[in-house]
Enzyme design. Structure first.
Site, PDB file in Angstrom:
ATOM      1  N   ASP A   1     -15.744  27.707  36.382  1.00 21.79           N
ATOM      2  CA  ASP A   1     -15.751  28.829  35.436  1.00 21.79           C
ATOM      3  C   ASP A   1     -15.327  28.385  34.039  1.00 21.79           C
ATOM      4  OD1 ASP A   1     -13.019  28.430  35.933  1.00 21.79           O
ATOM      5  OD2 ASP A   1     -12.591  30.504  36.492  1.00 21.79           O
ATOM      6  N   GLU A   2     -14.761  27.163  33.928  1.00 21.40           N
ATOM      7  CA  GLU A   2     -14.279  26.710  32.624  1.00 21.40           C
ATOM      8  C   GLU A   2     -15.415  26.470  31.639  1.00 21.40           C
ATOM      9  OE1 GLU A   2     -10.957  24.110  32.673  1.00 21.40           O
ATOM     10  OE2 GLU A   2     -10.377  24.737  34.676  1.00 21.40           O
TER      11      GLU A   2
HETATM   12  P1  TYD Z   1      -4.567  23.973  35.910  1.00 25.32           P
HETATM   13  O1  TYD Z   1      -4.104  23.955  37.327  1.00 25.32           O
HETATM   14  O2  TYD Z   1      -4.469  22.723  35.104  1.00 25.32           O
HETATM   15  O3  TYD Z   1      -6.053  24.539  35.934  1.00 25.32           O
HETATM   16  P2  TYD Z   1      -7.032  24.910  34.686  1.00 25.32           P
HETATM   17  O4  TYD Z   1      -8.123  23.940  34.868  1.00 25.32           O
HETATM   18  O5  TYD Z   1      -7.405  26.331  34.931  1.00 25.32           O
HETATM   19  O6  TYD Z   1      -6.331  24.730  33.404  1.00 25.32           O
HETATM   20  O7  TYD Z   1      -3.774  25.099  35.131  1.00 25.32           O
HETATM   21  C1  TYD Z   1      -3.855  26.450  35.534  1.00 25.32           C
HETATM   22  C2  TYD Z   1      -3.069  27.280  34.537  1.00 25.32           C
HETATM   23  O8  TYD Z   1      -1.698  26.897  34.576  1.00 25.32           O
HETATM   24  C3  TYD Z   1      -3.520  27.074  33.109  1.00 25.32           C
HETATM   25  O9  TYD Z   1      -3.431  28.303  32.407  1.00 25.32           O
HETATM   26  C4  TYD Z   1      -2.516  26.084  32.556  1.00 25.32           C
HETATM   27  C5  TYD Z   1      -1.250  26.438  33.295  1.00 25.32           C
HETATM   28  N1  TYD Z   1      -0.326  25.306  33.534  1.00 25.32           N
HETATM   29  C6  TYD Z   1       1.023  25.421  33.207  1.00 25.32           C
HETATM   30  O10 TYD Z   1       1.492  26.475  32.708  1.00 25.32           O
HETATM   31  N2  TYD Z   1       1.835  24.359  33.428  1.00 25.32           N
HETATM   32  C7  TYD Z   1       1.380  23.192  33.962  1.00 25.32           C
HETATM   33  O11 TYD Z   1       2.189  22.248  34.145  1.00 25.32           O
HETATM   34  C8  TYD Z   1       0.002  23.081  34.310  1.00 25.32           C
HETATM   35  C9  TYD Z   1      -0.557  21.819  34.911  1.00 25.32           C
HETATM   36  C10 TYD Z   1      -0.818  24.175  34.072  1.00 25.32           C
END
Ligand code: TYD
Ligand code: NAD
Length: 347
Positions: A129-130
């Site tokens: 979805d990104e």
């Molecule tokens: P993530 O798991 O990296 O997936 P996405 O590809 O959707 O970014 O991150 C999910 C959500 O969590 C995203 O909004 C970023 C946030 N996040 C944090 O707040 N702290 C973290 O350490 C990480 C890895 C992600």
């Protein structure tokens, strides 16, 4: 008997998909083709190798190696490719975009060429979805414009567009699914949910980016696998299908729910400097996959509970990863300075 080449099958979603397919279809054979990057792990497939020895094979290889890909397809009489192989973590794509472009764009091209030249029945591209970028209001349907904002998302969008071009130009039978965030067993603990669960178990801070008000549609990995299978069986070539629950959750709510399930204090949450270009919200329109026959999925609460439970029970899997040199170096680079500048979040 049908032969599937599952690229990236040693990763998180790929390994769940391999297990799902072999359990569901007694007449299917699966060849996993995987480079075994830091995210690929044969421990994810240990039970599969044991339980399905006659119908499962593993080949270590890179999807950009065209000759090797073709040789494996011929040798194992493959009918269709399901491509999970990708560099997948947004934060790493901000540090080193190179591998993302190489695997997610060029690697997809190699698989499309192999599908075309060898006349395979299907090349299925597992996308995300990104590619729609942040969706601040409403939901992204399959025809929404691609407004990517991270090198990861842009590379995945490049792969998607190549797939659609191979359908239009050469009639290659491609399908694409764009999945929302997956959670569940065997997810590498760089992604937020397993990172927060394992940090909380160890009484370590949970680094929440920015204000924590970003939203994601967190879906259970096996629901996503079921959707990919549905598109493999019934999807129309040349079409894109979104897969998600259609319900979004704020990151701060997700973090607190993890702490509640583990009986840990909210004071473990640290608000840390935000990810650059952080997409505020992803939201999918999922009526197209529902029309194809997709039924109910886990709610966020059920999916999170099962996931937390799995990580509690399976320290043997994640503890060696988190203690490993690669993970520690990454964690230090990504979080040491952030956590030093982090602040408690008001409860
Ligand atoms: P993530 O798991 O990296 O997936 P996405 O590809 O959707 O970014 O991150 C999910 C959500 O969590 C995203 O909004 C970023 C946030 N996040 C944090 O707040 N702290 C973290 O350490 C990480 C890895 C992600
Ligand atoms: P992952 O990082 O856990 O696994 C990726 C796998 O691909 C690993 O086994 C790795 O070794 C392999 N790989 C990487 N580069 C390769 C190459 N050049 N050649 C062969 N193998 C290679 O990823 P994941 O979370 O399981 O994601 C799988 C797919 O699903 C990706 O295409 C991703 O974009 C997509 N997706 C993921 C999510 C999610 O929430 N995790 C959501 C939607 C879509």
């Amino acid at each position: 008997m049908r032969g599937l080449l599952i690229t990236g099958g040693a990763g998180f979603i790929g390994s769940n998909f391999v297990r799902y397919i072999l359990q569901k279809y007694p007449d299917y054979r699966v060849v996993v083709y995987d480079k075994l990057t830091y995210a690929g792990n044969l421990e994810n497939l240990k039970d599969v190798a044991r339980d399905f020895a006659g119908r499962y094979a593993f080949v270590r290889g890179d999807i950009v190696e065209a000759e090797k890909v073709r040789a494996v397809i011929r040798e194992h009489q493959v009918n269709a490719i399901v491509n999970f192989a990708a560099a997948t973590h947004v934060d790493r794509s901000l540090m080193e975009p190179d591998e993302f472009i190489r695997t997610d764009v060029y690697g997809t091209y190699v698989l499309l060429e192999a599908t075309r030249e060898l006349g395979l029945e299907r090349m299925h591209q597992v996308s995300t979805d990104e590619v729609y970028g942040q969706v601040l209001e409403g939901r992204a349907g399959e025809d929404a414009p691609l407004h990517t904002r991270s090198p990861y998302a842009a590379s995945k969008a490049g792969g998607d567009l190549l797939c659609l071009s191979y359908f239009a130009s050469f009639g290659v039978p491609v399908t694409i699914t764009r999945g929302a965030n997956n959670i569940g067993p065997y997810q590498y603990p760089e992604k937020v949910v397993p990172l927060f669960i394992t940090n909380a178990i160890d009484q370590q801070p949970l680094p929440l980016y920015g204000d924590g008000m970003q939203m994601r549609d967190y879906q259970y990995v096996l629901d996503h696998c079921e959707g990919v299978d549905l598109v493999l069986q019934r999807g129309e070539p040349g079409q894109v299908y979104n897969i998600g629950t259609g319900v979004e959750t704020h990151n701060i709510v997700m973090a607190r729910a993890i702490l509640d399930l583990l009986g840990k204090p909210y004071s473990l949450i640290r608000s840390v400097p935000d990810r650059p270009g952080h997409d505020r919200r992803y939201a999918l329109e999922v009526s197209k996959i529902r029309a194809l026959g997709r039924q109910s999925s886990h709610s966020f609460a059920q999916a999170l509970e099962e996931t937390v439970h799995w990580y509690v029970k399976n320290e043997w899997w994640w503890r060696p990863i988190k203690n490993g040199e690669h993970y520690r170096a990454y964690y230090q680079q990504q979080y040491d300075q952030r956590l030093a500048r982090g602040q408690a979040v008001a409860e």
